[in-house]
Structure formats: C-alpha cells, structure tokens
Design an enzyme around this catalytic site. Sequence first.
Site, mmCIF file in Angstrom:
data_model
loop_
_atom_site.group_PDB
_atom_site.id
_atom_site.type_symbol
_atom_site.label_atom_id
_atom_site.label_comp_id
_atom_site.label_asym_id
_atom_site.label_seq_id
_atom_site.Cartn_x
_atom_site.Cartn_y
_atom_site.Cartn_z
ATOM 1 N N CYS A 112 -3.853 -6.158 -2.859
ATOM 2 C CA CYS A 112 -2.750 -7.015 -2.411
ATOM 3 C C CYS A 112 -2.685 -8.369 -3.105
ATOM 4 C CB CYS A 112 -2.858 -7.278 -0.913
ATOM 5 S SG CYS A 112 -2.822 -5.797 0.080
ATOM 6 N N HIS A 162 -0.374 -13.982 1.531
ATOM 7 C CA HIS A 162 -1.691 -13.547 1.036
ATOM 8 C C HIS A 162 -2.086 -14.156 -0.302
ATOM 9 C CE1 HIS A 162 -4.777 -10.064 1.615
ATOM 10 N NE2 HIS A 162 -5.259 -11.275 1.843
ATOM 11 N N ASP A 218 0.809 -1.236 0.000
ATOM 12 C CA ASP A 218 0.000 0.000 0.000
ATOM 13 C C ASP A 218 0.837 1.278 0.000
ATOM 14 O OD1 ASP A 218 -2.140 -1.715 0.205
ATOM 15 O OD2 ASP A 218 -2.989 -0.830 2.015
ATOM 16 N N ASP A 224 2.806 -2.853 -3.979
ATOM 17 C CA ASP A 224 1.855 -3.854 -4.498
ATOM 18 C C ASP A 224 0.622 -3.198 -5.106
ATOM 19 O OD1 ASP A 224 0.711 -3.032 -2.072
ATOM 20 O OD2 ASP A 224 -0.105 -5.005 -1.624
ATOM 21 N N ASN A 225 0.305 -1.994 -4.668
ATOM 22 C CA ASN A 225 -0.834 -1.259 -5.244
ATOM 23 C C ASN A 225 -0.716 0.194 -4.802
ATOM 24 O OD1 ASN A 225 -2.386 -3.315 -2.949
ATOM 25 N ND2 ASN A 225 -2.337 -1.124 -2.520
ATOM 26 N N LYS A 263 4.735 -11.097 3.924
ATOM 27 C CA LYS A 263 3.319 -11.345 3.649
ATOM 28 C C LYS A 263 3.089 -12.247 2.430
ATOM 29 C CE LYS A 263 -0.901 -8.695 2.699
ATOM 30 N NZ LYS A 263 -1.417 -7.330 2.533
#
Length: 546
Positions: free
Chosen positions: A101, A157, A64, A310-311, A155
């Site tokens: 994500c 996910h 993020d 990631d975004n 992470k």
Amino acid sequence: MPPTCSSARPRLRQGPRSLPACRARTVAGTGRLVFSLAVFVLIFGPDPVSAARRPHVVFILADDFGWYDVGYHGSEIRTPNLDRLSAGGVRLENYYVQPLCTPSRNQLMTGRYQIHTGMQHQIIWPCQPYCVPLQEKLLPQLMKEAGYATHMVGKWHLGMYKKDCLPTRRGFDTYFGYLTGSEDYYTHMRCSPIAALNLTRCALDLREGEEVATGYKGVYSTELFSQRAINIIEKHNSDQPLFLYVALQAVHSPLQVPERYMAPYRFIQDPYRRHYAGMVSAMDEAVGNITLALQQRGHWDNTVLVFSTDNGGQTLYGGSNWPLRGRKWSLWEGGVRGVGFVTSPLLERPGTVSRELIHVSDWLPTLVGLAGGSTNTTKHLDGFDVWNTISKGFTSPRLELLHNIDPLYNDIAPCPGREQQLTLAQVVSGDSRSKSGFNVSIHAAIRSSNWKLLTGYPGCDVWFPRPGHNSSGSGPKRPDRLSSVMLFNIEKDPEERVDLSAQFPAVVDRLLQRLLHHQKNALPINFPADDPGCDPGPAGAWGPWA
Ligand SMILES: *[C@@H]1O[C@H](CO)[C@@H](O)[C@H](O)[C@H]1NC(C)=O
Ligand SMILES: *[C@@H]1O[C@H](CO)[C@@H](O)[C@H](O)[C@H]1NC(C)=O
Ligand SMILES: *[C@@H]1O[C@H](CO)[C@@H](O)[C@H](O)[C@H]1NC(C)=O
C-alpha cells in the site's frame, strides 16, 4: 517510435491545449496550415476557452484488488462497471504497481521510486514517526499549481505523525478519509499494537480535513467514500478543472460487506472468497456511481478517469492473482502486475488494450502533462509521461522498471507450506556475490523490456490455484528451492515458471549492473522505531501527535 506531439510540449504552457493541435496533425495529413495556426494560437493566444477545457482528472485507487478479481480477466466475480468502462477505454495489461500500500501510493504521489525517498521498506505503521519526505512535491500540489481544484477521499497511508504530513498540507484542498490502513469498514476503528506500551490500541481513524470525523459509525466505507466523491462532483464548479483522488478502502481486509452484495455469490464455497467477492461488487457499484455522477453533471465528456489497484491481491483474505505467481507483499507478478485502465471520451483510440510497459510512477508526469502543469519543480522523476502511449497507442517511453531494492525485506504473512517465516538462506541457494558487485542475497527485482531479474527472496512464491479449483494447473505449487538470481521472459512466461538465468548470462550481468547502479543512488532506508507518543488513548483518534 512515431513522432509525438509531446515533443513540442515543453515550449507550450498549456499541455492539453496541444491536444487539438496533435489531432489536427494526425487526422488531416495535409493540415500543416491548421497545425501551424494552432501552434500560433497556443503560443501567443491567451485562450480561456481551451484553458477551461483542461480535463477533469478522477483517479480511483482500489486496495489489494487482485489480477484475477476483475470480470474482464475471467473472474467468477462480476464487475460490470469496470468491464464496461474499461471496454470503452484502454485496458492496461502490462501495468505495474508496487507490492504494498504505502509504496504504491508513495510512487503515485511523487513520480519517484521508493529508493529515492528512503521508503523502500514496507508500509508506514501507525506509530512510526515519518511520512513521505516533505521536500517531495506531490501530485496534488502540481495539479493545484496548474489551476485545479484538488480533493481527496479515502485512504492516505503516507504518514501523519505531524500535521505537515497530512493530505491537506500536501496539496489537497479538501480531504475526507483515514490516515492509516486496515480498519473496520463500519466503525472506522483501527486496532494496532503499541509495543512500547505493551498494549493494543483500537481507535477511530476518520477525518474531515484535519478534524476527527465522528458520526459515521455504521456507514459502510465503500458507500461512505463513493457518496463523498459524488458530493464533491455535484458541488464542483465546472469552470475550474477538477482533480479528484478516490482511494477506496475496498477491497482490503477485514472481510466485511453488506449481505446484499454477497447474495449473488452463494455458489462460492470458500467463505473468504465469498465475502471478498461481495466487497468487489460493492466497489464496482461505487465506481459506477461515481461515473454516473460525472455524466449527470455534464463533466464526463471532459474527464479522464483512471482506475488502478495499489498492489496484487492478498490470497490470505480472498484475493486472487491467478495465474500469476505470488501475491501482495512479493515481487512476483502476482504482487506487482496491476489491474488498471483509463477511460475517457478524450482518448484517441478507445476500446483498445495496451500492452506497453507502464508503471504507477508514470501517473504524475502523465496527469500533470494533461493538466498543462509543469514538473520542473519536482526532483528527478522516475516516471514518464505515457499519455500518448495510452491515448494513441505509441510505444512506451519506459524501457526499464525498477520494482524495488529492499535489503531489510521480510515477509510477515505466512506462506503456505512455509509455516514460519524463513530466513533467506533457508529459501535461496547460491553465492550472494555476483561478479557485478551487487549482493544478490538482497530482495530486488528489475524489468528491462521483456526481461525480469529477481534476486534474494522475492516473497511468497506459490502459484496459488484458481479460485474454486484445487490445483494451480500445470506444474508444481512451487519449486523446492529458489536460486538467488532468477531471470524470466515475462512476455512469454508471465507465470514465472522457467528460470532462464543460466541460458542468458549476459542479460543477467547487464541487469545486475543496473541494480547496482540503482542501489548506489538509493537513499538509506528510513524505517523508524515506534514512538509511544502516538497513543491516541481509549477515546481518541489516530492522528498527528508530534
Ligand atoms: C504486557 O501485558 C501483559 C497482559 O496485560 C502482561 O501479562 C505482561 O506481563 C506485560 N508485559 C510487560 C513487559 O509489561
Ligand atoms: C450507488 O448508488 C445507489 C443509488 O443511489 C445506492 O443505493 C448505492 O448504495 C450506491 N452504492 C455504493 C457502493 O455507494
Ligand atoms: C517552470 O515552468 C513554468 C511553466 O512552464 C515556468 O513559468 C517556470 O519559469 C518554470 N520554472 C523553472 C524553475 O524552470
């Protein structure tokens, strides 16, 4: 397009060994003999020396991290390490990720669009029984096949309902991290509602390999994960090439940071932004620490380091993508245009800025190519090998980019001025059927060179103001109504302010045709209902249950 050395690559077993040959050809124009000799050696010579020189690959993924949150984009947040490393490398300024994500990580690991894995809708919630399809061959598996030691920190996910989904079963030799998202930075607990049981469960989410890792309570995860990455680097036997994937928790919410990182930001009024800024500083320090460890161990000269978000940033929790429109969870540039750079002494044009179109799905073929590995056992890749684009400044092989097609899209976070989540019909005007046959009420976006076409409701469409400022600069905060088909020239209008769909109907038609084509090749969405069997109980940990 200039001639590429990679055209010779399919015949060569060791991709990176072709690098010296490429250099011989470009540097010495008359070096035909040198080149032929090099090719001879490449094809016929077992060459353990250069095999050992396959680069170490370190991939650092931030969570993020917004467009306006890095120093070199003018942010008030200080990121001296990211600024310095990227200044000596190649900044990717036309680089795209997915708006969420799981989707970005999915494409990073598979080299394929989400529509091809059935994962085009949202993230994986803790109780959903699915993961990236097991038939997909993941990046670490390919690196391992190429002879790399593969390690992951942070992470995941990408699903964990059964053990076969875990990172250790999908190509990583070792893993230390968490399997879901959004946990506490100190307790490493994740709270998640389990609707079927009518409760919210808070449980630990931290693992060492496949075992639950207790004993790290109170250790701030940015420090925990970077220290773990450093331990791996320090223990690494340099005869073997290393692939290290560090997926930091930073700078995702919750907004938690040790006081010392926040101290320089007393001037920031907004407490969310102030905390977030401190988190970014901690992350920047973590990246500095990891690169220092690579240098101290003598690995740096042979390392390719990629840094990527990631975004887009989450404006609800201190992030900013100014001046871009939208944010995380949207297909506007604020959701998908990513901060990213590559730094390495192996780059041929260090200190440059790349404006070539590059996407997160491109890393798999690019890194496997650098590793001298092969992608001939993967399914059809949507990613391209962009090493020559990054290293030498060649034109990107990528002409098109499918941002996504998600017929089930819903925006779960409140968008300013739109207190409740609105249905598409309330936000978007226009006929849902286009003459191409693509249903333009569907949330979708596609890029073709400088054109970007969006259909349906792209997500929160606000031009959020620059942090510390009240207005977003020129123009309104948002138009009253969106239309169901919008076309922007991203090169000229990166803020997506001027819809050109009426002026360029032929471009609109062509891109709708492309969306239709992609939609026809999409797998059905896999987004299963929660399985109450996921409940780890009050004393357990999130993890495989099936
Ligand atoms: C769910 O739990 C709440 C509070 O514990 C309770 O008030 C409610 O009746 C429960 N709902 C169901 C469907 O069991
Ligand atoms: C970076 O390294 C220094 C020195 O070892 C350490 O004090 C600091 O906590 C580290 N920072 C992070 C974010 O890991
Ligand atoms: C894949 O590539 C490797 C190395 O380039 C080669 O040895 C192997 O035979 C290929 N496999 C297939 C299925 O083509």
